[in-house]
Design an enzyme around this catalytic site. Structure first.
Site, PDB file in Angstrom:
ATOM      1  CG  ASP A   1       9.933  -2.088   7.953  1.00 30.37           C
ATOM      2  OD1 ASP A   1       9.538  -0.907   7.988  1.00 30.37           O
ATOM      3  OD2 ASP A   1       9.872  -2.798   6.927  1.00 30.37           O
TER       4      ASP A   1
ATOM      5  CG  HIS B   1      12.021  -6.566  10.824  1.00 30.57           C
ATOM      6  ND1 HIS B   1      13.196  -6.439  10.121  1.00 30.57           N
ATOM      7  CD2 HIS B   1      11.053  -6.192   9.960  1.00 30.57           C
ATOM      8  CE1 HIS B   1      12.949  -5.998   8.903  1.00 30.57           C
ATOM      9  NE2 HIS B   1      11.644  -5.831   8.788  1.00 30.57           N
TER      10      HIS B   1
ATOM     11  CG  ASP C   1       6.840   5.456   4.934  1.00 31.46           C
ATOM     12  OD1 ASP C   1       6.522   4.252   5.018  1.00 31.46           O
ATOM     13  OD2 ASP C   1       7.933   5.819   4.454  1.00 31.46           O
TER      14      ASP C   1
ATOM     15  CD  GLU D   1       4.270  -1.391   3.372  1.00 27.12           C
ATOM     16  OE1 GLU D   1       3.662  -1.140   2.320  1.00 27.12           O
ATOM     17  OE2 GLU D   1       5.292  -2.092   3.422  1.00 27.12           O
TER      18      GLU D   1
ATOM     19  CD  GLU E   1       3.604  -6.705   9.502  1.00 24.93           C
ATOM     20  OE1 GLU E   1       4.080  -7.840   9.345  1.00 24.93           O
ATOM     21  OE2 GLU E   1       3.832  -5.751   8.723  1.00 24.93           O
TER      22      GLU E   1
END
Length: 744
Positions: free
Chosen positions: A490, A494, A566, A568, A572
């Site tokens: 991520d 972030h 992946d 989700e 973002e």
């Protein structure tokens, strides 16, 4: 980023990259000499990848560490090449190296199953093989996946077994990697260039006797004609799928039994395998993609990007074969129309792929240059505010500027702190530019600056560290904390919020960005080098997060996964690129701004095919598009879910994670037709019962097609702050909705 040549760290690698960079861009400028470039000449475009974000080592404020989890099969010393952590090839460097990768349309994996042939297995699955669940007969399935690890073939060699097989990886690039199989005891080896979109599975045997297995079993085997320098074979497996096999070199193949093909000698050969029979395979066999390079250039509101395949060998056509995804097919330049072969194969989750006879792919996109700071939707491109709207916005801002921004932001999560920083940065933006209220601006601006500077000084609860193993900027928290940041999960989510916040504050006070010896400027640049580095350099990989072949990012870091990488949260993802765009706009880096705009343009196309589903979506299965959003998109699976649950009332978390945050770029991706369909079919019936901050996200998203209803909700007298997300403010929500025509 290209370090000074005086810096010995990785200097030879960087010189090679710089030389190749020049070659790649010259190719981009000149195009294919055998093809006529329509309309604009490529030489009129300006290279946007060759301008580094910054030079030299990452700032010393980030302590150096070696990662607790070492990559397998890779050189990972301080002077080694950076290793990709979030792209298609990463599974081969994790765990026992047996997790599959998807070059598309094929999947490959290292197999060391007991009692079976060891080597590199591969397969292709049809759409008809997809498994839907949990109820396969449901009108709308929750998930679907493709059966994994069906060993159509296993590429191996004599004397290779599960005890002595060794897989090593080298030449780490964004679009490609090289795998090598040896048996630890002999000089022979088997090399496989693994390239996204490659037309054949290619194995280069050096001083080794080939052994090829099939767990499916070979029902019919034929030696066919010579094709150029290659000998052609065909195999019909017991599942009735036909494959073509081409051998270039001094080795003949023989079927020993339904499960084993062997070479007649130890020698050197190129073996290439593809699904089906086609003259186009005949035309392109013998040549293969050794690796691939990225290139991109822009002019005004248009950008072109290229996958330049570095070819080895010879074929009848002097061209290779490349498979394209649907979003490539829509944006290919006209000169590639004649290169289409008519060949198609299903991809696992992204529709039908098409094969093109070419050594490079070139796509063109229109850039969203004009969408910048002000609220924007596709139906309202100029923000306007009445005096009544500004009065209500000022009332909300007066309450929210009192908050303890530093205390709220200085927490143990880069992700949550980033949301808080962006929330209050937007309040500061509104106070300064929309309300033009110096008193309110002077209350909120210093607090946001102070909060950001805690992170820029690396004095937060879990400071960032520079990892010399994989080469990246990670949290010092435990791997399971902060959504796996320290294992490269991520990062674009972030760091995107932090970059966005910095851009907004710098838009108010640009001098602050460069104060204290460029403190915040260096912080933002290092975050961007970690996530969206335009070139591979000695300290960071190229574009860690964004996958230029898939057309979106992957959030999944160095955790092995049976279904691949992946993501989700589509929203973002593009929020990161939008923050990067705004930051580039502030600092005047037109190359970075164009890179961000190109990423956003590609995401608009890909996400509306693969993640956000209008009723007329032709890419996803008909019994899946009723979900309206993907949920979690894997390389081999899509699951209408999140990692943290479905929702308090219905599936609002799954929908909301594809919405937040709502910014001026949201409507560019989430067009009104889709947003209205999603609202009418999935959200309208649950919205009144949602008891928490997810309701505010959904209601702000409603402004993307119905701003008047959204305004009515956000402007009401009985306001309840518990109904908006911790990354949202009423100040920005009112500003956005009013700006796009929400006032009655």
């Amino acid at each position: 980023m290209i370090p000074n040549e005086n810096n010995s760290h990785g200097s030879s690698v960087i010189k090679d990259i710089a030389t190749k960079r020049i070659r790649v861009f010259r190719n981009l400028q000149l195009g294919n000499s055998n093809q006529e470039i329509p309309s604009t000449k490529m030489s009129d475009f300006e290279d946007i990848f060759s301008h580094p974000i910054s030079k030299g080592e990452p700032p010393s404020i980030f302590p150096r560490i070696q990662h607790h989890q070492k990559p397998n099969g890779c050189s990972h010393g301080e002077n080694s090449q950076p290793i990709q952590t979030n792209n298609f090839s990463n599974n081969l460097a994790l765990g026992d190296q047996t997790f599959p990768i998807w070059t598309l349309p094929y999947s490959l994996w290292l197999t060391i199953d007991p009692g079976q042939l060891a080597g590199i297995a591969f397969n292709h699955t049809d759409a008809s093989q997809r498994v839907f669940g949990p109820d396969p007969n449901a009108k709308t399935a929750q998930y679907y996946f493709n059966p994994p690890r069906i060993k159509s073939f296993v590429l191996s060699g004599e004397n290779i077994n599960r005890e002595n097989i060794k897989l090593t990886l080298s030449d780490h690039k964004k679009l490609s990697i090289t795998a090598e199989i040896t048996n630890k005891t002999s000089d022979g080896k088997m090399k496989l260039p693994l390239v996204q979109g490659m037309g054949f599975i290619t194995s280069i045997y050096e001083n080794m006797k080939p052994v090829i297995g099939s767990s499916v079993g070979i029902q019919e085997w034929k030696r066919l004609n010579k094709v150029g320098n290659a000998t052609k074979y065909s195999a019909i497996l017991y599942n009735q799928v036909t494959w073509s096999i081409y051998v270039t070199g001094n080795i003949e193949l023989e079927l020993k039994n339904p499960n084993i093909i062997v070479g007649d000698r130890v020698g050197n050969a190129i073996i290439q395998i593809a699904r089906g029979l086609s003259n186009h395979y005949d035309d392109t066999a013998g040549i293969y993609q050794e690796s691939a390079d990225l290139a991109a250039a822009a002019k005004d509101d248009v950008a072109r990007y290229k996958f330049i395949y570095n070819m080895k060998g010879e074929s009848k056509s002097r061209k290779g074969l490349v498979w394209c995804l649907p979003h490539h097919q829509e944006s290919l330049v006209d000169s590639l129309n004649e290169a289409f072969t008519g060949l198609t194969l299903d991809s696992p989750t992204k529709g039908i792929m098409k094969a093109y006879k070419t050594n490079e792919l070139e796509m063109e996109e229109d850039l969203p240059n004009k969408i910048l700071w002000e609220p924007w939707t596709s139906f309202c491109t100029q923000a306007k505010y009445s005096s009544d709207a500004k009065k209500l916005i000022a009332e909300a801002a007066t309450n929210e500027v009192r908050d303890d921004v530093v205390g709220m932001a200085n927490i143990d999560s880069m992700y949550t702190s980033g949301k808080i920083l962006a929330k209050y940065a937007y309040i500061a933006y509104v106070c300064h530019f929309v309300l033009q209220n110096k008193q309110l601006t002077d209350q909120i601006l210093p607090k946001v600056k102070q909060a950001i500077e805690i992170f820029a000084n690396n004095q937060q609860k879990f400071p960032l560290v520079y990892d010399t193993t994989w080469k990246g900027l990670i949290s010092s928290a435990d791997p399971g904390a902060d959504f796996g940041n320290s294992n490269y999960n991520d990062h674009h989510f972030h760091y995107g919020y932090h970059i966005h916040a910095i851009a907004l504050i710098s838009h108010i006070d640009r001098e602050w960005l460069f104060s204290n010896n460029n403190l915040v400027f260096n912080y933002a640049n290092t975050l961007l080098r970690d996530t969206a580095n335009p070139e591979l350099d000695a300290y960071f990989p190229q574009f860690r997060s964004f996958d230029w072949f898939h057309g979106h990012s992957f959030a999944h870091g160095i955790f092995p996964s049976g279904d691949g990488k992946d993501e989700e949260s589509s929203s973002e993802d593009y929020n990161f690129a939008y923050g990067m765009k705004l930051y580039a706009n502030v600092i005047g880096d037109t190359y970075m701004e164009r890179r961000a705009n190109l990423m956003i343009a590609i995401m608009k196309r890909s996400m509306n095919m693969y993640m956000l589903y209008c009723d007329d979506n032709l890419i996803q299965p008909r019994n899946f598009i009723g979900n309206k959003v993907a949920g979690i998109s894997f390389e081999n699976k899509i699951d209408f879910a999140t990692y943290f649950g479905r929702g308090t009332i219905g599936d609002e978390w799954i929908h909301g994670i594809h919405m937040l945050p709502i910014t001026p770029i949201s409507s560019f991706i989430r067009h009104p037709k889709f947003v209205k369909e999603e609202w009418d079919q999935k959200l309208n019936q649950i919205i009144d019962r949602i008891p928490d901050g997810w309701k505010g996200i959904l209601m702000l998203n409603r402004a993307l097609f119905d701003p008047k209803s959204s305004w009515k909700w956000f402007s009401r007298n009985d306001w309840n702050p518990a109904l908006i997300d911790n990354g949202m403010s009423r100040t920005w929500s009112l500003t956005f909705v009013a700006g796009v025509g929400g006032e009655n």
